[in-house]
Design a protein around this motif. Sequence first.
Motif, mmCIF file in Angstrom:
data_model
loop_
_atom_site.group_PDB
_atom_site.id
_atom_site.type_symbol
_atom_site.label_atom_id
_atom_site.label_comp_id
_atom_site.label_asym_id
_atom_site.label_seq_id
_atom_site.Cartn_x
_atom_site.Cartn_y
_atom_site.Cartn_z
ATOM 1 N N ALA A 178 29.365 -13.142 38.473
ATOM 2 C CA ALA A 178 30.103 -14.228 37.821
ATOM 3 C C ALA A 178 31.464 -14.009 37.600
ATOM 4 O O ALA A 178 31.751 -12.623 37.599
ATOM 5 C CB ALA A 178 29.428 -14.853 36.368
ATOM 6 N N ASP A 179 32.340 -14.860 37.440
ATOM 7 C CA ASP A 179 33.816 -14.646 36.996
ATOM 8 C C ASP A 179 33.804 -14.071 35.696
ATOM 9 O O ASP A 179 32.863 -14.012 34.856
ATOM 10 C CB ASP A 179 34.628 -15.939 36.924
ATOM 11 C CG ASP A 179 34.808 -16.413 38.691
ATOM 12 O OD1 ASP A 179 34.791 -15.749 39.475
ATOM 13 O OD2 ASP A 179 34.937 -17.578 38.336
ATOM 14 N N LEU A 180 34.783 -13.299 35.424
ATOM 15 C CA LEU A 180 35.270 -12.672 34.238
ATOM 16 C C LEU A 180 35.303 -13.477 33.117
ATOM 17 O O LEU A 180 35.924 -14.846 33.154
ATOM 18 C CB LEU A 180 36.383 -11.853 34.154
ATOM 19 C CG LEU A 180 36.276 -10.467 34.818
ATOM 20 C CD1 LEU A 180 37.886 -9.846 34.837
ATOM 21 C CD2 LEU A 180 35.451 -9.465 34.147
ATOM 22 N N LYS A 181 34.692 -13.817 31.805
ATOM 23 C CA LYS A 181 34.784 -14.472 30.594
ATOM 24 C C LYS A 181 35.395 -13.794 29.690
ATOM 25 O O LYS A 181 34.658 -12.699 29.152
ATOM 26 C CB LYS A 181 33.397 -15.092 30.470
ATOM 27 C CG LYS A 181 32.977 -16.479 31.324
ATOM 28 C CD LYS A 181 31.714 -17.189 30.874
ATOM 29 C CE LYS A 181 30.496 -16.123 31.361
ATOM 30 N NZ LYS A 181 29.181 -16.851 31.070
ATOM 31 N N ARG A 182 35.830 -14.384 28.681
ATOM 32 C CA ARG A 182 36.355 -13.817 27.400
ATOM 33 C C ARG A 182 35.131 -14.062 26.414
ATOM 34 O O ARG A 182 34.700 -15.331 26.010
ATOM 35 C CB ARG A 182 37.547 -14.599 26.765
ATOM 36 C CG ARG A 182 38.167 -13.852 25.591
ATOM 37 C CD ARG A 182 39.474 -14.623 24.993
ATOM 38 N NE ARG A 182 39.822 -13.971 24.016
ATOM 39 C CZ ARG A 182 40.319 -12.832 23.865
ATOM 40 N NH1 ARG A 182 40.657 -12.173 24.774
ATOM 41 N NH2 ARG A 182 40.722 -12.270 22.469
#
Length: 199
Positions: free
Chosen positions: A5-9
């Motif tokens: 997955a993309d990076l998430k905060r």
Amino acid sequence: GRPVADLKRLGNAPGNGTKVTFKPDAEIFETLDFSFETVAQRLRELAFLNKGVQIILNDDRTQESLRFLYEGGIASFVQHLNKNKDVLHPKPIYFTAEKDGSSVEVALQYNDGYVENIYSFTNTIRTAEGGAHESGFKTALTRVVNDYARKNSLVKENETNLTGEDIREGMTAIISVKLPNPQFEGQTKTKLGNSEMTG
């Protein structure tokens, strides 16, 4: 190595740093059993070469855990290598310099042995065959010691200079250079070819 997955905060963290979890892929690696001692030795080396950086190694197979943090950097590295030897001076000689975006760090200490132990690194990569940085160090050390001996009448006019081998006897040294565009000789990166690092 494929992101799922993309990076998430996710929110605020209690500290900072990077966590790397590594599980080998059986389709890529021939063996999935890594030596804890080998990995620990390399991470210890990296902690010495990056003064003040803490590295924690956890082995989920055995629950073994090690923490590496060396505020003294490569000077601590030299002391670690000499820990079972009788040293001739308690504190390693340490110096650092920067020029044109490159830096060099050197730490050395003499013991009462006869063997020279020089370990050189480029951008934290061990250069087992040395290269420009190591040959420059050896040349400079020989010149400085011989100049000192002549100026202080330790060597007489008609006597020959001390050899590099004589000067390095019983010496443990770490040479660490960091430079933007290292040029290595060979695929294994065991020898630095950047001639400007000799000076």
